[in-house]
Write an enzyme that holds these catalytic residues in place. Structure first.
Site, PDB file in Angstrom:
ATOM      1  CG  ASP A 341      -2.176   0.761   1.084  1.00  0.00           C
ATOM      2  OD1 ASP A 341      -2.295   1.509   0.090  1.00  0.00           O
ATOM      3  OD2 ASP A 341      -3.059   0.632   1.948  1.00  0.00           O
ATOM      4  CD  GLU A 344      -0.292   6.466  -2.786  1.00  0.00           C
ATOM      5  OE1 GLU A 344       0.135   6.462  -1.611  1.00  0.00           O
ATOM      6  OE2 GLU A 344      -1.197   5.710  -3.170  1.00  0.00           O
ATOM      7  CG  ASP A 403      -8.400   3.705   0.193  1.00  0.00           C
ATOM      8  OD1 ASP A 403      -8.251   2.471   0.158  1.00  0.00           O
ATOM      9  OD2 ASP A 403      -7.656   4.464   0.826  1.00  0.00           O
TER      10      ASP A 403
END
Length: 679
Positions: A341, A344, A403
């Protein structure tokens, strides 16, 4: 394919000479022409302003596709886009976790800017780009299939996940103990659901992200940890994770653990991890993290996920050695992969990496460096499941859409993301069934999302923490947020819903031979798995304009139910013959038809084969109580009076040709092989 370096040194030689072979040209502020597959021509011109190139492309086109995973639609004509990796919680709009400076048009023009810097694209009457000076661009011409294939080959070879990765995945953020894992095993058996991967997100100490909850590290100063360096005696959640993994494997389940690339900043009310502080000290002393120009560690800015944390620098071999040395024991235990995950995390242009690059490149490149480092670490036979990325993400195993709220607007945007990702070269992609965030999805949304996921490369349900991880922004529903079919049934007081969802999970098991064979072909031939209709029929205006149907491999066309409370829909079938997957009814293409049966439109393309696994006496979608003992047989659907199909397993390919009623099988031997010809 032409490679053109945009520079200030004039070189007017051979601007448009040669064949379709790879060409390199250095061009001053100038202009060149490229012939498209038809009679049209694309004119490319540019000029330099400071450190930027302003490039303009004049060509006929109605559609432009690619540019990474895009939630705002498949066709990007009429839009302005920034190619920048950005983390956005739900409703991504124009933002994306995984952009790419690559696109192609419906008229046969393809473009790739070989840079990690942020770039800008405007797709109006003309295509305009803002690029860094001195970079190389690559021009492709041809069909969508050939352009995508050449782009993928340029970026590196695709990675094939193991076969188990194509079975159903189960996940929920709140699973954080051995007891939770054993409960999921019990639920799968109780409700007779198949699964091949179990994902644990909250398994770790929330500090190092390599220690199990409650465990301590007795070998804290060692660069490479062994299982014997971990003490589980005081953990109330994990007493013997190696035994837990063994039991999962006995049940045919593979364990994937969540990861995040930070040296976490701790404080506030949380208990400070001694091991995490040791890791941070090691990172500081050895410059293992991304650095500021003043030689201090770069910190993720306030207002962003994991604010104040340092970021490991995966361009540094010493960082990789230290980072993965502490995670090697997980692989030794039998962990089957990681959910990688985040990534960024670079928000400044001036940060410094060990390889000499700066944040200007790292904003986009960091996620790719992170994933490639993990891909190298896990080796073959294991999986990654990643959110962020950049150019060439087919070279790491698998991706998911990030998400999303549990509403229909997000569901539609997720399909757009999957299709745009696919024509950007991402082969293996999935999403969270019914959405990840907020209150539970409606039964209608969950049903339609499950049906679509059955025909996606990854089929997975997942959910955020109970109550929502961003409660001040969009609180989730009270109670259990888990998106399991049984929790959905209980929450809505609809026990029959379990049986309905069970059908689609077992149909997925039936489809595994076709899916695994298609996956091998996609990797070998640089092909996307999910293919919007423009991929195969760019000259068909109705097909090219379609944004909610796709081919799933060579043989299936899928039209999910995208409108709320819908039980049927119009499906456009391109030219040729098509057979309804559920009824075997043949329809001539080149027109739209209405689906029947209350589910998605799924059609088998004439002259193609579909490999299924079935058990004697069982219908498709019918459960098998003891799957490990099931007498699975390979059964072929051969669509049309004639055709050919190659079934690719991990053994010798099997080639099937037929001309009704005769069938010829060549290559490897398959016990109990059966078939039926649909005419």
């Amino acid at each position: 394919m032409k490679r053109i370096k945009l520079c200030q040194t004039p070189d007017y030689s051979d601007h448009n000479t040669g064949s379709s072979a790879d060409q390199r040209m250095e061009c001053s502020p100038d202009r060149f022409l490229t012939e498209l597959p038809g009679r049209e021509t694309a004119a490319v011109s540019w000029n330099q302003e400071g450190e930027q190139i302003h490039l303009e492309i004049s060509l006929p086109y109605e559609g432009v596709y690619g540019l990474g995973e895009r939630f705002n639609g498949l066709n990007q004509k009429g839009k302005d886009l920034v190619i920048k990796v950005e983390e956005k919680f739900c409703y991504q709009g124009e933002k994306t976790y995984c952009p790419m400076p690559f696109f192609f048009t419906d008229t046969g023009f393809g473009f790739y800017a070989d840079t990690s810097c942020v770039t800008e694209f405007e797709f109006k009457e003309k295509i305009r780009c803002v690029l860094p000076a001195g970079i190389e661009i690559v021009i492709f011409t041809g069909t969508p299939a050939s352009v995508i294939s050449e782009y993928m080959e340029l970026c590196g070879r695709a990675v094939l996940p193991p076969d188990y990765a194509f079975g159903p995945w189960i996940s929920a953020n709140h699973w954080n103990s051995e007891a939770d894992v054993y409960t999921q095993i019990e639920n799968l058996e109780k409700f007779v659901f198949p699964a091949s991967v179990l994902v644990m997100e909250a398994w770790s100490d929330e500090a190092t992200f390599y220690l199990f909850n409650g465990a301590s590290c007795t070998g804290g100063d060692k660069e490479r940890l062994a299982v014997s360096d971990l003490d589980f005696s005081k953990s109330s959640r994990f007493r013997d994770p190696a035994e837990m993994i063994r039991k999962l494997h006995e049940k045919g389940l593979h364990l994937v653990l969540w990861q995040i690339p930070v040296y976490k900043k701790q404080g506030g009310d949380e208990e400070v991890s001694v091991q995490n502080e040791k890791d941070r000290q090691e990172a500081l002393e050895n410059r293992l993290c991304v650095m500021n120009p003043d030689n201090t560690p770069y910190e993720i800015p306030e207002g962003h996920w994991f604010a104040g944390s340092w970021v490991p620098d995966f361009t540094n071999p010493r960082t990789r050695s230290s980072w993965f040395g502490k995670r090697q024991y997980l692989l030794d235990m039998g962990v089957d992969g990681f959910k990688t995950d985040g990534g960024e995390f670079i928000y400044r242009d001036d940060v410094v990496f060990a390889d000499g690059s700066a944040g200007r490149e790292g904003i986009n490149r960091y996620a790719a460096d992170y994933l490639r480092a993990y891909t190298e670490f896990i080796g073959s036979g294991r999986v990654l499941f990643s959110r962020a990325g950049y150019t060439g993400m087919h070279t790491v195993p698998m991706h998911w859409a990030g998400d999303h709220q549990s509403d229909n607007e997000e569901f539609v945007s997720t399909l757009h993301a999957g299709l745009s990702a696919s024509v950007s070269g991402i082969i293996f992609w999935g999403f969270d069934i019914g959405g990840f965030a907020g209150s539970l999805p409606s039964l209608d949304l969950y049903r339609r999302a499950t049906q679509m996921a059955c025909f996606c490369p990854v089929m997975q349900w997942h959910s955020e923490p109970d109550g929502g991880q961003f409660r001040e922004l969009m609180a989730g529903g009270s109670g259990n947020n888990e998106r399991s079919p049984w929790n959905m049934a209980e929450a809505y007081g609809c026990p029959g819903f379990i049986e309905e969802m069970r059908y689609w999970h077992w149909l997925r098991i039936n489809l595994l031979p076709y899916i695994c064979s298609s996956a091998r072909k996609c990797v070998r031939e640089n092909m996307p798995f999910m293919r919007p209709l423009v991929y195969g029929w760019p000259q068909d205006r109705e097909a090219a304009a379609n944004e909610d149907e796709y081919c799933f491999g060579d043989g299936l066309l899928v039209a999910p139910l995208m409108e709320e409370d819908s039980t049927q829909r119009q499906v456009y079938l391109p030219e040729g013959g098509w057979y309804n997957f559920f009824t075997k009814e043949r329809t001539e293409g080149g027109r739209s038809v209405m689906t029947t049966g209350g589910g998605p439109g799924v059609f088998v393309r004439e002259h193609q084969g579909i490999a299924l696994q079935t058990e004697q006496g069982k219908k498709l979608g019918e459960p098998v109580k003891h799957r490990e003992a099931a007498d699975w047989k390979l059964h072929l659907i051969l669509a049309g009076r004639s055709g050919e199909y190659t079934y690719l397993s991990d053994r010798e390919p099997v080639s099937i040709t037929w001309d009704y009623p005769d069938v010829s099988v060549a290559g490897g031997h398959i016990d109990g092989l059966s078939w039926e010809i649909w005419v």
